[in-house]
Structures are given as structure tokens and as C-alpha cells.
Design a protein around this motif. Structure first.
Motif, PDB file in Angstrom:
ATOM      1  N   GLN A 143       0.834  -1.199   0.000  1.00  0.00           N
ATOM      2  CA  GLN A 143       0.000   0.000   0.000  1.00  0.00           C
ATOM      3  C   GLN A 143       0.868   1.248   0.000  1.00  0.00           C
ATOM      4  O   GLN A 143       0.551   2.242  -0.655  1.00  0.00           O
ATOM      5  CB  GLN A 143      -0.936  -0.009   1.206  1.00  0.00           C
ATOM      6  N   TYR A 150      -0.430   8.306  -5.511  1.00  0.00           N
ATOM      7  CA  TYR A 150      -1.562   8.991  -4.877  1.00  0.00           C
ATOM      8  C   TYR A 150      -1.261  10.479  -4.683  1.00  0.00           C
ATOM      9  O   TYR A 150      -2.165  11.312  -4.756  1.00  0.00           O
ATOM     10  CB  TYR A 150      -1.915   8.351  -3.533  1.00  0.00           C
ATOM     11  N   THR A 176      -4.400   2.363 -12.543  1.00  0.00           N
ATOM     12  CA  THR A 176      -4.076   2.679 -11.149  1.00  0.00           C
ATOM     13  C   THR A 176      -4.486   4.094 -10.774  1.00  0.00           C
ATOM     14  O   THR A 176      -5.176   4.318  -9.773  1.00  0.00           O
ATOM     15  CB  THR A 176      -2.558   2.511 -10.907  1.00  0.00           C
ATOM     16  N   LEU A 180      -7.471   5.251  -8.285  1.00  0.00           N
ATOM     17  CA  LEU A 180      -7.156   6.044  -7.092  1.00  0.00           C
ATOM     18  C   LEU A 180      -7.897   7.380  -7.100  1.00  0.00           C
ATOM     19  O   LEU A 180      -8.330   7.870  -6.046  1.00  0.00           O
ATOM     20  CB  LEU A 180      -5.649   6.281  -6.997  1.00  0.00           C
ATOM     21  N   LEU A 183     -11.421   6.663  -6.014  1.00  0.00           N
ATOM     22  CA  LEU A 183     -11.433   6.410  -4.567  1.00  0.00           C
ATOM     23  C   LEU A 183     -11.252   7.706  -3.790  1.00  0.00           C
ATOM     24  O   LEU A 183     -11.881   7.909  -2.746  1.00  0.00           O
ATOM     25  CB  LEU A 183     -10.330   5.413  -4.201  1.00  0.00           C
ATOM     26  N   GLN A 210     -15.824  -2.878  -7.060  1.00  0.00           N
ATOM     27  CA  GLN A 210     -15.553  -2.193  -5.793  1.00  0.00           C
ATOM     28  C   GLN A 210     -16.846  -1.788  -5.091  1.00  0.00           C
ATOM     29  O   GLN A 210     -16.852  -1.506  -3.893  1.00  0.00           O
ATOM     30  CB  GLN A 210     -14.668  -0.956  -6.012  1.00  0.00           C
ATOM     31  N   ILE A 307      -3.655   7.488   2.227  1.00  0.00           N
ATOM     32  CA  ILE A 307      -3.511   6.049   2.001  1.00  0.00           C
ATOM     33  C   ILE A 307      -3.882   5.289   3.278  1.00  0.00           C
ATOM     34  O   ILE A 307      -4.571   4.254   3.232  1.00  0.00           O
ATOM     35  CB  ILE A 307      -2.071   5.699   1.560  1.00  0.00           C
ATOM     36  N   LEU A 310      -7.740   5.452   3.602  1.00  0.00           N
ATOM     37  CA  LEU A 310      -8.390   4.535   2.662  1.00  0.00           C
ATOM     38  C   LEU A 310      -8.251   3.080   3.122  1.00  0.00           C
ATOM     39  O   LEU A 310      -9.182   2.282   3.001  1.00  0.00           O
ATOM     40  CB  LEU A 310      -7.793   4.696   1.264  1.00  0.00           C
ATOM     41  N   SER A 311      -7.080   2.762   3.663  1.00  0.00           N
ATOM     42  CA  SER A 311      -6.846   1.408   4.159  1.00  0.00           C
ATOM     43  C   SER A 311      -7.775   1.081   5.318  1.00  0.00           C
ATOM     44  O   SER A 311      -8.350  -0.013   5.386  1.00  0.00           O
ATOM     45  CB  SER A 311      -5.379   1.263   4.595  1.00  0.00           C
ATOM     46  N   LEU A 316      -8.766   0.027   0.106  1.00  0.00           N
ATOM     47  CA  LEU A 316      -7.481  -0.200  -0.541  1.00  0.00           C
ATOM     48  C   LEU A 316      -7.082  -1.673  -0.411  1.00  0.00           C
ATOM     49  O   LEU A 316      -5.953  -2.003  -0.059  1.00  0.00           O
ATOM     50  CB  LEU A 316      -6.407   0.710   0.069  1.00  0.00           C
ATOM     51  N   LEU A 318      -5.842  -4.477  -2.072  1.00  0.00           N
ATOM     52  CA  LEU A 318      -5.106  -4.586  -3.329  1.00  0.00           C
ATOM     53  C   LEU A 318      -5.469  -5.836  -4.123  1.00  0.00           C
ATOM     54  O   LEU A 318      -5.460  -5.819  -5.356  1.00  0.00           O
ATOM     55  CB  LEU A 318      -3.599  -4.550  -3.057  1.00  0.00           C
TER      56      LEU A 318
END
Length: 350
Positions: A143, A150, A176, A180, A183, A210, A307, A310-311, A316, A318
């Protein structure tokens, strides 16, 4: 001690064996690479649509563990988990002093890690302490190597500011960066309507899976038909369009789809020979804004924070985003899958 690296051989990529880097200046650090992303820019280098020095180890989306620090390093310590800012910057030139350090005359994009200086498609990489950002334990190295791309999204959004909540937003490209971007908009503006267009059915399917309610995924035929149906509608159009694919045809279609006072943001690398894409009269009479975004010069630290956010929201994942992790030895297999849209992204784990 030596290591295998993947380097730019001028129109092709090759492996070679080189010495493991050592510290030669007091502000340098050595990072053991844990993850390095294959980027669309790498494809532009491969196809020689952008020119960077040959012989340089590729890979500019990098995360890893610091294994050695120079004597002047005070913030970054040995064993710190870090993501790397690939841009070099002197801090003294006009561009650095005016928040345009991606154009730094001694650093910038033209002197970036993995482009003009040896990058992360290797077991170890040498960089300056100033290019290291500590990452929280809550995000993985895989990530964390998305921090660099990002940051370009955050800069893109800054260039597009303001994006109002009533805007109709269109994104060309579901790779990608396009994913992103979608998101990012969902995370920061969950009520805004976003349409994402991509020619690849596989990429469209990944984004559809998603389950983001406010994101609609279409192909270019859909947009062409929509344009024809609304050709006489003075209120039709997209208020903000992000062209992230580097496609001239997408740029031309995007220009036609702009609403009054619409904004068209270019991030994809377009063929330098392309011309006559935009009609100046139409720009004037519709009060259109055409702008571009090159890297993320001041957004790298906010990118770490987003990041992580989002995680935590499980946005996120992957594996769900069809990101493939491979060892460096399998690079060419991963490159083929990336080119053929079999995967959204390839992450190298040296």
C-alpha cells in the motif's frame, strides 16, 4: 556485494548486476526495497515517448526499510519503515520557493528516482533523508508504494479546485491512477457523481466490483451516444474531466463533453506530436479551463495520511483491486500482464 537491477536500456528494459549502493554523503540513506510499483510512466519510457537517461535503474514508486543512515540524518533512523518521494529538490531555486518543486532546476521530475537516478527495481536504493517519509504500521509496504502515485492524484485535485458537490465528474482511464482518483473523490466527496471510462472490459469490471455507489463505469461508446442524444441540450456536459489515459482520442472526446465553464485536467502523457486537439474559440465562448498536472510536488505527506485513511475504510484492498505482487525475476511476465490489462497494477517485491 552485488545485486540484480532492472534498467532502462533505451527502448527496452534489461537486467544487470551492479554493486549494492553505499553512503557517500552525510545526508544519504540506504533503503532495502520491500515494494516498488510498475507505473504507466515506465511504459512511456519503454516506448520512448518520454526521454530519460539510459542505464538508470527503474522504479519510482518505492517503499521499504532504512538499513543505513549518514551522519547528518536526524529524523530518519535505521529500521524506519518509509515511502520514498521520488522527486529531488534543492529548496533554493525559484520553483522550490514557490511550491513548484517538480520543476526544481537541480531536481524535479527530470532528476527523479527511477527516472534519472537509480530507483527501486532493485534490492537496495540510495536516496537523501529528505526523500524519506515514515509510514505507519497500519499500512503495508505494498500500500505504501502507492503513496507516490496517490500524491499525483492530490496534486491533480488541487489543480482542479474547486470541485463543487453538484459537479458531474468524468475520469478517462481506470488504471491505477484512475482508480485512485475515483477512490479519492468517494473518500473526500462521497455524494458527488463520478463516471469512469475505460476501453478495457477487465479494468471496468474491477472498478465495478468495488461497489462504489456513486461511481458509474462506462466505455467510450456510451459517452459518444450520450453526446449525440444531448447535442441540442444547452445544459449538458461534464463540469470536471480528468484525462488520465494519455489518449488523444480521449482528449478530443473529453473536450466535446465539457459543460459551460468546464475544466479539463490532463495527467496522461500524450504523444508530443499531437496538435490541433482544442478549439480556441470554443474555449473562449464556453469559458473553459484546460490545465495539466505533473507529479505531486507538495502532496507526498498528505498522500501517506490518505492512504492510511483509505486502508482503514477497506477501500485499498489490493487483491480486490487486481494488483499483482511478483518478484523482480518475474518482471517481464508482470509487464506483459500490465500492458494487456490483465492486472490493474504490478508491484515488484525485490
Amino acid at each position: 556485494m552485488t545485486m540484480e537491477v532492472l534498467y532502462n536500456a533505451g527502448g527496452e528494459f534489461k537486467f544487470k548486476t551492479v554493486p549494492i549502493p553505499t553512503i557517500t554523503k552525510p545526508n544519504e540513506v540506504i533503503v532495502e526495497v520491500k515494494a516498488a510499483g510498475l507505473c504507466g510512466t515506465d511504459l512511456e519510457i519503454l516506448h520512448q515517448r518520454v526521454q530519460f537517461p539510459t542505464g538508470v535503474t527503474l522504479g519510482h514508486e518505492i517503499s521499504g526499510i532504512v538499513t543505513e543512515t549518514g551522519e547528518d540524518c536526524k529524523v530518519i533512523k535505521k529500521w524506519d519503515r518509509v515511502a520514498l518521494d521520488s522527486l529531488g529538490h534543492c529548496g533554493a531555486c525559484l520553483h522550490c520557493k514557490t511550491s513548484r518543486r517538480n520543476f526544481c532546476i537541480r531536481g524535479g521530475v527530470e532528476n527523479a528516482l527511477g527516472l534519472s537516478k537509480d530507483g527501486g527495481f532493485a534490492k537496495f536504493v540510495k536516496t537523501k533523508e529528505a526523500n524519506c517519509l515514515k509510514i505507519p504500521d497500519s499500512i503495508t509496504f505494498e500500500q505504501a508504494c502507492l503513496v507516490e502515485p496517490y500524491s499525483t492524484i492530490l496534486h491533480l485535485m488541487k489543480r482542479a479546485h474547486p470541485i463543487e458537490k453538484y459537479f458531474n465528474v468524468l475520469i478517462f482511464g481506470a488504471g491505477t491512477v484512475g482508480t485512485l482518483a475515483a477512490l479519492n473523490l468517494y473518500h473526500n466527496m462521497p455524494d458527488i457523481s463520478v463516471v469512469v471510462c475505460d476501453i478495457s472490459e477487465k479494468r471496468r469490471k474491477v472498478l465495478e466490483d468495488q461497489g462504489i455507489e456513486t461511481v458509474k463505469v462506462v466505455d467510450s461508446d456510451y459517452l459518444e451516444k450520450e453526446l449525440l442524444l444531448n447535442i441540442s441540450n444547452p445544459e449538458y456536459g461534464y463540469d470536471c474531466i480528468f484525462e488520465l489515459s494519455g489518449s488523444v482520442s480521449a482528449l478530443k472526446l473529453g473536450f466535446k463533453l465539457l459543460a459551460k465553464r468546464g475544466k479539463l485536467l490532463m495527467f496522461g502523457v500524450v504523444d508530443a506530436k499531437s496538435s490541433h486537439i482544442f478549439n480556441p474559440a470554443e474555449i473562449f465562448f464556453k469559458e473553459l479551463t484546460i490545465a495539466a498536472s505533473l507529479s505531486g510536488p507538495d502532496e507526498i505527506m498528505p498522500a501517506v495520511e490518505e492512504i492510511e485513511a483509505l486502508s482503514k475504510k477497506n477501500l485499498l484492498n489490493l487483491e480486490k483491486l487486481n494488483v499483482r505482487n511478483i518478484p523482480l525475476s518475474e518482471f517481464f511476465s508482470g509487464l506483459s500482464d500490465f500492458i494487456n490489462h490483465e492486472v490493474t497494477k504490478v508491484i515488484i517485491k525485490p
